[in-house]
Write a protein that holds these residues in place. Sequence first.
Motif, PDB file in Angstrom:
ATOM      1  N   UNK A 173      34.805 -55.056  38.819  1.00  0.00           N
ATOM      2  CA  UNK A 173      34.697 -54.986  40.270  1.00  0.00           C
ATOM      3  C   UNK A 173      35.985 -54.470  40.903  1.00  0.00           C
ATOM      4  N   UNK A 174      37.112 -54.673  40.235  1.00  0.00           N
ATOM      5  CA  UNK A 174      38.372 -54.152  40.756  1.00  0.00           C
ATOM      6  C   UNK A 174      38.383 -52.623  40.685  1.00  0.00           C
ATOM      7  N   UNK A 175      37.826 -52.072  39.609  1.00  0.00           N
ATOM      8  CA  UNK A 175      37.727 -50.611  39.505  1.00  0.00           C
ATOM      9  C   UNK A 175      36.904 -50.037  40.657  1.00  0.00           C
ATOM     10  N   UNK A 176      35.801 -50.708  40.972  1.00  0.00           N
ATOM     11  CA  UNK A 176      34.946 -50.237  42.075  1.00  0.00           C
ATOM     12  C   UNK A 176      35.690 -50.308  43.407  1.00  0.00           C
ATOM     13  N   UNK A 177      36.470 -51.366  43.565  1.00  0.00           N
ATOM     14  CA  UNK A 177      37.248 -51.524  44.805  1.00  0.00           C
ATOM     15  C   UNK A 177      38.251 -50.379  44.967  1.00  0.00           C
ATOM     16  N   UNK A 178      38.989 -50.065  43.905  1.00  0.00           N
ATOM     17  CA  UNK A 178      39.968 -48.975  43.960  1.00  0.00           C
ATOM     18  C   UNK A 178      39.275 -47.649  44.264  1.00  0.00           C
ATOM     19  N   UNK A 179      38.133 -47.431  43.615  1.00  0.00           N
ATOM     20  CA  UNK A 179      37.389 -46.178  43.832  1.00  0.00           C
ATOM     21  C   UNK A 179      36.944 -46.054  45.291  1.00  0.00           C
ATOM     22  N   UNK A 180      36.450 -47.164  45.861  1.00  0.00           N
ATOM     23  CA  UNK A 180      35.963 -47.137  47.240  1.00  0.00           C
ATOM     24  C   UNK A 180      37.105 -46.880  48.228  1.00  0.00           C
ATOM     25  N   UNK A 181      38.256 -47.492  48.007  1.00  0.00           N
ATOM     26  CA  UNK A 181      39.404 -47.272  48.886  1.00  0.00           C
ATOM     27  C   UNK A 181      39.863 -45.817  48.801  1.00  0.00           C
ATOM     28  N   UNK A 182      39.869 -45.281  47.575  1.00  0.00           N
ATOM     29  CA  UNK A 182      40.270 -43.884  47.412  1.00  0.00           C
ATOM     30  C   UNK A 182      39.330 -42.928  48.114  1.00  0.00           C
ATOM     31  N   UNK A 183      38.034 -43.238  48.120  1.00  0.00           N
ATOM     32  CA  UNK A 183      37.066 -42.371  48.794  1.00  0.00           C
ATOM     33  C   UNK A 183      37.216 -42.439  50.312  1.00  0.00           C
ATOM     34  N   UNK A 184      37.629 -43.621  50.818  1.00  0.00           N
ATOM     35  CA  UNK A 184      37.830 -43.735  52.267  1.00  0.00           C
ATOM     36  C   UNK A 184      38.992 -42.858  52.714  1.00  0.00           C
ATOM     37  N   UNK A 185      40.081 -42.886  51.932  1.00  0.00           N
ATOM     38  CA  UNK A 185      41.238 -42.074  52.291  1.00  0.00           C
ATOM     39  C   UNK A 185      42.251 -42.840  53.122  1.00  0.00           C
ATOM     40  N   UNK A 186      43.246 -42.137  53.676  1.00  0.00           N
ATOM     41  CA  UNK A 186      44.316 -42.791  54.443  1.00  0.00           C
ATOM     42  C   UNK A 186      43.774 -43.471  55.698  1.00  0.00           C
ATOM     43  N   UNK A 187      44.480 -44.520  56.122  1.00  0.00           N
ATOM     44  CA  UNK A 187      44.163 -45.166  57.388  1.00  0.00           C
ATOM     45  C   UNK A 187      43.170 -46.306  57.313  1.00  0.00           C
ATOM     46  N   UNK A 188      42.759 -46.701  56.120  1.00  0.00           N
ATOM     47  CA  UNK A 188      41.796 -47.792  56.021  1.00  0.00           C
ATOM     48  C   UNK A 188      42.461 -49.116  56.389  1.00  0.00           C
ATOM     49  N   UNK A 189      41.798 -49.871  57.261  1.00  0.00           N
ATOM     50  CA  UNK A 189      42.314 -51.175  57.651  1.00  0.00           C
ATOM     51  C   UNK A 189      41.882 -52.229  56.635  1.00  0.00           C
ATOM     52  N   UNK A 190      42.731 -53.183  56.326  1.00  0.00           N
ATOM     53  CA  UNK A 190      42.349 -54.221  55.355  1.00  0.00           C
ATOM     54  C   UNK A 190      41.248 -55.115  55.912  1.00  0.00           C
ATOM     55  N   UNK A 191      40.473 -55.752  55.050  1.00  0.00           N
ATOM     56  CA  UNK A 191      39.403 -56.636  55.525  1.00  0.00           C
ATOM     57  C   UNK A 191      39.984 -57.839  56.259  1.00  0.00           C
ATOM     58  N   UNK A 192      39.234 -58.324  57.222  1.00  0.00           N
ATOM     59  CA  UNK A 192      39.670 -59.490  57.981  1.00  0.00           C
ATOM     60  C   UNK A 192      39.247 -60.777  57.286  1.00  0.00           C
ATOM     61  N   UNK A 193      39.827 -61.871  57.737  1.00  0.00           N
ATOM     62  CA  UNK A 193      39.489 -63.192  57.187  1.00  0.00           C
ATOM     63  C   UNK A 193      37.999 -63.479  57.360  1.00  0.00           C
ATOM     64  N   UNK A 194      37.462 -63.139  58.542  1.00  0.00           N
ATOM     65  CA  UNK A 194      36.039 -63.384  58.822  1.00  0.00           C
ATOM     66  C   UNK A 194      35.144 -62.528  57.928  1.00  0.00           C
ATOM     67  N   UNK A 195      35.545 -61.298  57.685  1.00  0.00           N
ATOM     68  CA  UNK A 195      34.715 -60.413  56.863  1.00  0.00           C
ATOM     69  C   UNK A 195      34.552 -60.945  55.439  1.00  0.00           C
ATOM     70  N   UNK A 196      35.660 -61.376  54.834  1.00  0.00           N
ATOM     71  CA  UNK A 196      35.559 -61.837  53.447  1.00  0.00           C
ATOM     72  C   UNK A 196      34.974 -63.244  53.358  1.00  0.00           C
ATOM     73  N   UNK A 197      35.141 -64.052  54.403  1.00  0.00           N
ATOM     74  CA  UNK A 197      34.663 -65.437  54.362  1.00  0.00           C
ATOM     75  C   UNK A 197      33.213 -65.573  54.791  1.00  0.00           C
TER      76      UNK A 197
END
Length: 504
Positions: free
Chosen positions: A106-130
């Motif tokens: 799942x970490x590989x998928x996470x890295x791949x998804x962030x790379x596809x988004x590109x620069x400027x991606x905001x980190x997930x919020x506490x509410x989003x992950x919880x």
Amino acid sequence: MNFEASVNLIDEDDEMDEDGEMRPPPPPKKTHKISSNSSSGSSTTARTVTKGPLNLYFSAKQQEKGKGEEGLGLEAKKILRDRAVSAFAAWMYDAGLPFNCVNYKTFDKFIEAVGQYGPGMKPPSYHEVRVTHLKKEVKKIDQIIEEHKVEWNKFGCSIMMDKWTARNGKMIINVLVNSPRGSIFLESHDASNSSTDGSKMYSLFRKTIDKIGKENVVQIVTDNASENVSAGRMMEAMYPHIYWTPCAAHCINLMFGDIFKENPYASVFTKAVRVYSYISQRPLLLNLMRKFTNERNLVRPAKTRFATAFLTLHSFYLQKKKLRKLVLSNEWKDNRYAKEVAGKETVKVFISPSFWNDVVRALKVGGPLIKVLRMVDGERKPPMGYLYEAMDRVKETIAASFEGDVRKYEKVFEIIDIRWENQLHRPLHAAGHLLNPGLFYKNNRDETLASEVWIGYHACLEKLVPNSATIDQIGEEFGRYSQAEGLFGLQAAIRARDIRSSGN
């Protein structure tokens, strides 16, 4: 690509140019040259391609194939990767995450998804992950369970209950369901505030069976605690078509426990633990021992104390020469602890031939059992179809290691036979053995099988298949199976005997 080449590539990607700048270069404009040939000659036009939504549907690896020399330079990519890894590592250390978290798929998928988004991606919020994405993951798990239920309805399933005590003292009972599709966690029960006697365990059995569907359940697997034995009997009376099966791993552990209560196995393990405790509690002696053993520890903890006993003796045996050199060295003799009673006892143990002979004897008995324990306690292959064969091999190996001297292993065989007859000798194990093509066609053929295997097989048919017409049809199919006729005789089926039966 061979292994060495793969390693070299990884090393190259991990290196960083000391002269390189730490800021990313400006994003290059992608220009594709389009050549058109006409009768009057050739002309070249340049077209700038902007990154659009369609790129989101392609992985970074796929897009990289089309970049060629127009993408970021190799040195710049090294710098960018090193910067990203440093930022992630800092966050991982700050959050106290274990190092092996990077090995999850799942970490590989996470890295791949962030790379596809590109620069400027905001980190997930506490509410989003919880809340938001947690609910999404729950829905995904529910969907997976629904897919497993299809297999339960088609092939049947086994319920597995595992009781354990958490660090905070709570007693938890985990409920899992196994089918040809695999094992899945169903639920857990907190049994801290109530004693888990036979009637309460039976109540838990019933609730789980009703939730899954009694027509889908083949067996319930638990450990051999008295309350589970009692609950199993009540369950089989209520549901005549369902088996209660004691956990094979627990049974093997109990065999170890019974064996290590007998001498010389009990006495040699006690001596080993005593001398190790004496050394390990004195930093000076501990450092001296590690100097002679090349930093190797002698105690190897395992899931159970009985397996730990065997593995510890195995570690002692591997370090035999070094331990004897330790207590005979001038460094040991010049140490003040050498003059203590316990220090003299340590020397006596390590140079005693009888001690090492007893260690070898324990290893001859425990080695084959450890292999079976790893088989039934692992997930590499389904063990039910191998247990009969494995236990036969255990006794054969032990007898051969003592060159047939019955006096040296007859007590061990008595212990194994008692546990086998009372706990492990089950109809389902017999049927699994008979229907394991990897064993059946090699050395078991129907005319040489023990009568108890046939009895267990037919007992399973009578219990699991209420329709006599279906039993007759199974008998016809088994005749073709035993003679390798029809589909069973195809080359693909012959090749699959070992592949399928070994769990590969």
